[in-house]
Scaffold this motif. Structure first.
Motif, PDB file in Angstrom:
ATOM      1  N   THR A   1      22.899  16.251  10.550  1.00  0.00           N
ATOM      2  CA  THR A   1      21.881  16.406  11.586  1.00  0.00           C
ATOM      3  C   THR A   1      20.642  15.566  11.313  1.00  0.00           C
ATOM      4  O   THR A   1      19.741  15.507  12.140  1.00  0.00           O
TER       5      THR A   1
ATOM      6  N   ASP B   1      21.373  13.169  16.063  1.00  0.00           N
ATOM      7  CA  ASP B   1      22.570  12.556  16.620  1.00  0.00           C
ATOM      8  C   ASP B   1      23.555  13.650  17.015  1.00  0.00           C
ATOM      9  O   ASP B   1      23.898  14.517  16.198  1.00  0.00           O
ATOM     10  N   GLY B   2      24.007  13.627  18.255  1.00  0.00           N
ATOM     11  CA  GLY B   2      24.918  14.657  18.757  1.00  0.00           C
ATOM     12  C   GLY B   2      26.202  14.751  17.959  1.00  0.00           C
ATOM     13  O   GLY B   2      26.688  15.835  17.657  1.00  0.00           O
TER      14      GLY B   2
END
Length: 180
Positions: free
Chosen positions: A39, A88-89
């Motif tokens: 994450t 970032d997904g």
């Protein structure tokens, strides 16, 4: 240790006794054990012990930073959370999958499945916001914590959200606990 470039790490100063039994600095430098989660959060283990009570002259537990807190003892940890908009997904999805593998039923369960990052540990955590602000999200409700605020997280499911535009730094002491 992460293979990515080293982030700005906290300075860690450790005291001890010299050969004459007098107090002195025995270590002074960047926190040696850290990990960057998918994450983008940077977790730095400042100090950990493998038992309580600890002797003042015990050496540090050097197992390295992990997602899972120690099974016995305590861990003092600093965490820097980037703003949610910078996460970032794909990294967040990978982290969610890792948490499910590590925590199993302690991660998302039942109605909390829609809350990314939801987890619980078998610890009582004393969490103080050092800089910035962050939301602690629970299965029932959430609250904003700002610099100077302290949360006592007693083994309940929770997740973190940094809805601000700058990083948030938390200082946490995780103490091994048992469930009734």
């Amino acid at each position: 240790m992460s293979s990515e470039p080293e982030p700005k790490l906290a300075r860690r100063v450790i005291t001890g006794l010299n050969a004459e039994g007098r107090s002195t600095i025995v270590a002074d430098g960047a926190t040696p054990r850290w990990v960057r989660r998918p994450t983008g959060s940077v977790i730095m283990d400042v100090w950990s012990t493998g038992a309580l009570p600890v002797r003042v002259d015990d050496e540090e537990n050097t197992d390295g930073p992990q997602l899972v807190p120690p099974r016995v003892g305590l861990c003092v940890r600093l965490a820097v959370f980037p703003p949610d908009e910078d996460v970032d997904g794909a990294g967040a999805a990978a982290y969610q999958a890792a948490m499910h593998q590590i925590y199993g039923d302690q991660g998302n369960a039942g109605g909390s499945a829609a809350i990314p990052g939801m987890h619980r540990t078998d610890t009582v955590d004393v969490v103080t916001v050092v800089d910035g602000e962050i939301w602690v999200v629970l299965e029932e409700g959430e609250t904003l914590l700002r610099a100077g605020d302290t949360l006592v997280q007693r083994g309940t499911r929770h997740a973190w959200r940094n809805r601000s535009d700058r990083p948030c730094t938390l200082a946490t002491t995780m103490i091994t606990a048992v469930r009734g």
